[in-house]
Design an enzyme around this catalytic site. Sequence first.
Site, PDB file in Angstrom:
ATOM      1  N   CYS A 133      -9.481 -11.410  22.557  1.00  0.00           N
ATOM      2  CA  CYS A 133      -9.518 -11.054  20.985  1.00  0.00           C
ATOM      3  C   CYS A 133      -8.740 -10.023  22.123  1.00  0.00           C
ATOM      4  CB  CYS A 133     -10.305  -9.990  20.755  1.00  0.00           C
ATOM      5  SG  CYS A 133     -11.625  -8.815  22.090  1.00  0.00           S
ATOM      6  N   ASP A 177     -17.062 -15.366  24.467  1.00  0.00           N
ATOM      7  CA  ASP A 177     -15.911 -14.601  23.623  1.00  0.00           C
ATOM      8  C   ASP A 177     -16.076 -12.961  24.083  1.00  0.00           C
ATOM      9  OD1 ASP A 177     -15.368 -13.575  21.577  1.00  0.00           O
ATOM     10  OD2 ASP A 177     -16.653 -13.824  19.662  1.00  0.00           O
ATOM     11  N   CYS A 201      -1.434   6.252   6.936  1.00  0.00           N
ATOM     12  CA  CYS A 201      -3.047   5.342   7.278  1.00  0.00           C
ATOM     13  C   CYS A 201      -3.541   4.457   8.435  1.00  0.00           C
ATOM     14  CB  CYS A 201      -3.784   5.446   6.319  1.00  0.00           C
ATOM     15  SG  CYS A 201      -4.903   3.963   5.990  1.00  0.00           S
ATOM     16  N   GLU A 207     -26.112 -12.059  25.473  1.00  0.00           N
ATOM     17  CA  GLU A 207     -25.813 -10.291  25.145  1.00  0.00           C
ATOM     18  C   GLU A 207     -26.140  -9.424  25.759  1.00  0.00           C
ATOM     19  OE1 GLU A 207     -23.579  -9.429  22.870  1.00  0.00           O
ATOM     20  OE2 GLU A 207     -23.870  -8.311  22.939  1.00  0.00           O
ATOM     21  N   CYS A 247       1.285  -1.189   0.485  1.00  0.00           N
ATOM     22  CA  CYS A 247      -0.087  -0.057   0.175  1.00  0.00           C
ATOM     23  C   CYS A 247       0.828   1.427   0.078  1.00  0.00           C
ATOM     24  CB  CYS A 247      -1.176   0.237   1.328  1.00  0.00           C
ATOM     25  SG  CYS A 247      -2.135   1.221   1.558  1.00  0.00           S
ATOM     26  N   CYS A 270      -7.569   0.223  -1.384  1.00  0.00           N
ATOM     27  CA  CYS A 270      -6.633  -0.305   0.343  1.00  0.00           C
ATOM     28  C   CYS A 270      -6.948  -1.891  -0.226  1.00  0.00           C
ATOM     29  CB  CYS A 270      -7.991   0.117   1.038  1.00  0.00           C
ATOM     30  SG  CYS A 270      -7.811  -1.295   2.416  1.00  0.00           S
ATOM     31  N   CYS A 324      -3.962   0.117   9.245  1.00  0.00           N
ATOM     32  CA  CYS A 324      -3.126  -1.789   9.538  1.00  0.00           C
ATOM     33  C   CYS A 324      -1.974  -0.784   9.674  1.00  0.00           C
ATOM     34  CB  CYS A 324      -2.761  -1.997   7.629  1.00  0.00           C
ATOM     35  SG  CYS A 324      -3.629  -2.974   6.445  1.00  0.00           S
ATOM     36  N   TYR A 380     -21.557 -13.435  25.636  1.00  0.00           N
ATOM     37  CA  TYR A 380     -21.258 -12.499  25.067  1.00  0.00           C
ATOM     38  C   TYR A 380     -21.551 -12.524  23.432  1.00  0.00           C
ATOM     39  CZ  TYR A 380     -18.192 -11.526  28.484  1.00  0.00           C
ATOM     40  OH  TYR A 380     -17.555 -11.134  30.922  1.00  0.00           O
ATOM     41  N   GLN A 412     -19.497 -10.583  12.033  1.00  0.00           N
ATOM     42  CA  GLN A 412     -17.552 -10.512  11.939  1.00  0.00           C
ATOM     43  C   GLN A 412     -17.296  -9.649  10.580  1.00  0.00           C
ATOM     44  OE1 GLN A 412     -15.569 -11.979  13.633  1.00  0.00           O
ATOM     45  NE2 GLN A 412     -16.864 -12.836  15.412  1.00  0.00           N
TER      46      GLN A 412
HETATM   47  N1  SAH Z   1     -19.795 -13.889  20.059  1.00  0.00           N
HETATM   48  C1  SAH Z   1     -20.340 -13.233  18.379  1.00  0.00           C
HETATM   49  C2  SAH Z   1     -19.679 -11.730  19.355  1.00  0.00           C
HETATM   50  C3  SAH Z   1     -18.566 -11.869  20.348  1.00  0.00           C
HETATM   51  S1  SAH Z   1     -18.573  -9.518  20.010  1.00  0.00           S
HETATM   52  C4  SAH Z   1     -19.752 -12.937  17.549  1.00  0.00           C
HETATM   53  O1  SAH Z   1     -18.852 -14.377  17.563  1.00  0.00           O
HETATM   54  O2  SAH Z   1     -20.028 -12.952  16.524  1.00  0.00           O
HETATM   55  C5  SAH Z   1     -18.092  -9.076  21.739  1.00  0.00           C
HETATM   56  C6  SAH Z   1     -19.849  -8.865  22.222  1.00  0.00           C
HETATM   57  O3  SAH Z   1     -20.088  -8.895  23.802  1.00  0.00           O
HETATM   58  C7  SAH Z   1     -20.615  -7.816  21.651  1.00  0.00           C
HETATM   59  O4  SAH Z   1     -21.758  -7.741  21.422  1.00  0.00           O
HETATM   60  C8  SAH Z   1     -21.166  -7.450  22.888  1.00  0.00           C
HETATM   61  O5  SAH Z   1     -22.001  -6.123  22.820  1.00  0.00           O
HETATM   62  C9  SAH Z   1     -21.237  -7.820  24.235  1.00  0.00           C
HETATM   63  N2  SAH Z   1     -20.846  -7.049  25.336  1.00  0.00           N
HETATM   64  C10 SAH Z   1     -19.892  -6.761  26.365  1.00  0.00           C
HETATM   65  N3  SAH Z   1     -20.332  -6.716  27.444  1.00  0.00           N
HETATM   66  C11 SAH Z   1     -21.439  -7.320  28.078  1.00  0.00           C
HETATM   67  C12 SAH Z   1     -21.856  -7.704  29.264  1.00  0.00           C
HETATM   68  N4  SAH Z   1     -20.881  -7.395  29.784  1.00  0.00           N
HETATM   69  N5  SAH Z   1     -22.771  -8.706  28.618  1.00  0.00           N
HETATM   70  C13 SAH Z   1     -23.063  -9.496  27.960  1.00  0.00           C
HETATM   71  N6  SAH Z   1     -22.731  -9.158  26.501  1.00  0.00           N
HETATM   72  C14 SAH Z   1     -21.866  -7.895  26.785  1.00  0.00           C
END
Ligand code: SAH
Length: 459
Positions: A414, A387, A83, A339, A77, A165, A86, A318, A289
């Site tokens: 993450c 997650d 930028c 969630e 790039c 990009c 990345c 989550y 995603q």
């Molecule tokens: N597992 C999903 C998203 C993961 S991202 C996937 O793979 O697509 C993390 C998620 O956690 C987000 O959607 C966010 O809104 C949620 N989140 C954040 N804090 C939270 C909490 N205290 N209780 C429940 N969900 C929560």
Amino acid sequence: MNTEKPIKKDEYHEVEIEGLGHEGEGVGRVNDFTVFVPYALPGDRVKAKIIKVKNTYSYARIVNIIEPSKYRIDPACTVFFKCGGCQLQHLDYAQQLVLKRQLVIDNLERIGKFDNIKVNKTIGMETPMRYRNKMQLPVGNSRTGSINIGFYAHKTHDIIETDTCYIQPHINEEIIRIIRQWMEEKKITAYDEQTGKGLIRHIYTRIGFKTEEIMVVLVTNRRKIPNIKDLINTLTKINKNIVSIVQNINLEKSNVILGKENILLWGKDTITDFIGDIKFNISPISFYQINPLQTEILYNKVTEYAQLTGEETVFDLYCGIGTISLFLAQKAKKVIGVEIIPQAITDAKHNAKINNINNVEFYAGAVEETIPHLYKKGYMADVVVVDPPRKGCDEELLKTIIDMKVGRIVYVSCNPSTLARDLRILADNSYQIKEIQPVDMFPHTSHVECVVLITRVKD
Ligand code: SAH
């Protein structure tokens, strides 16, 4: 107390870069003091100018590279060094994968105090380009008054113009070209962040990689868009996969990209995509995603670690729009997804319905409140998938999982530092960290995603 720092602002130093920081910057030491050097790579020896000195670390800028790392390459790039999108395009891709794994190991050792966890090689992409299914490009005005479309420079709102990009699909270049031409020809104004005037704020696209369906969203600062028919005609002519054109109205003077109101200008109001066999309808606001190819690899790993026989109750915590829940429901007795965002739970329920999946339940609420509550009511899980966002799991949640004596936990993370912290809590409470699999969801950026298999060892 002697507050004298071992280095001072504006000094020049030679720095051996030894590691990578969280934001992809090089890390070295001068007089035993930590120096972060953006764009420097492990293995580089650089001359650097100190620009900021804090209590325990400092920042420096590369003046020149005395000896480059053998993995340093020319980035594809042309705007890479300006930028903010990345951070690692100047590092050979195979080595990016090696360093991301190392980042995980470093965090496990430094924060988690672990010394012998099995961390597999990072699963990368065969072709680590053009992988994003979502683009959000700011539109503004250059100093000479021409239209600027590009990406924000690192930590600023200066728009860096670019035609290509490399992490975006090619079709976006065509869409940008057409919108730019339409704006120039029809004298459509670009938004000005300072004055709050001007019409077009952002160009936003979403692409279903399996279905090839494309959604184009124009984020505007008013309701009326002059000559919009011309734009619709051109866009729909160049590519039959553009099946949805939406206007999003954002009247707020803020950094948030999307406003509350969506108006369908042409075609369908959602596009469809699949992860594995699971179908998703995606609107402008749906969470989805970003790298669908790697998502499938990540979720397959989650499925492998969950070791389901069809008899288990699984908690997917989550859960977002229920992607992992629906993926696992095919192999479990029952899945319960939790969630915090109510709209995501509405989407999750809708996604279950369009896939004819009936063995899932979704709850909107904070996991640290909902899970203790469900546990008190007698709910139990055989397998828990978490997650969490970057800040990791809430301690109250971990405590409940430990109390429930859940047999198997699959942790999708993450952020290696909060992962290391949470794994330490689990390891101190009868859990064994079996294996960690890093997956590269965002090639050329500093992000690392991991899937971890954790099992309970004793009563
Ligand atoms: N597992 C999903 C998203 C993961 S991202 C996937 O793979 O697509 C993390 C998620 O956690 C987000 O959607 C966010 O809104 C949620 N989140 C954040 N804090 C939270 C909490 N205290 N209780 C429940 N969900 C929560």
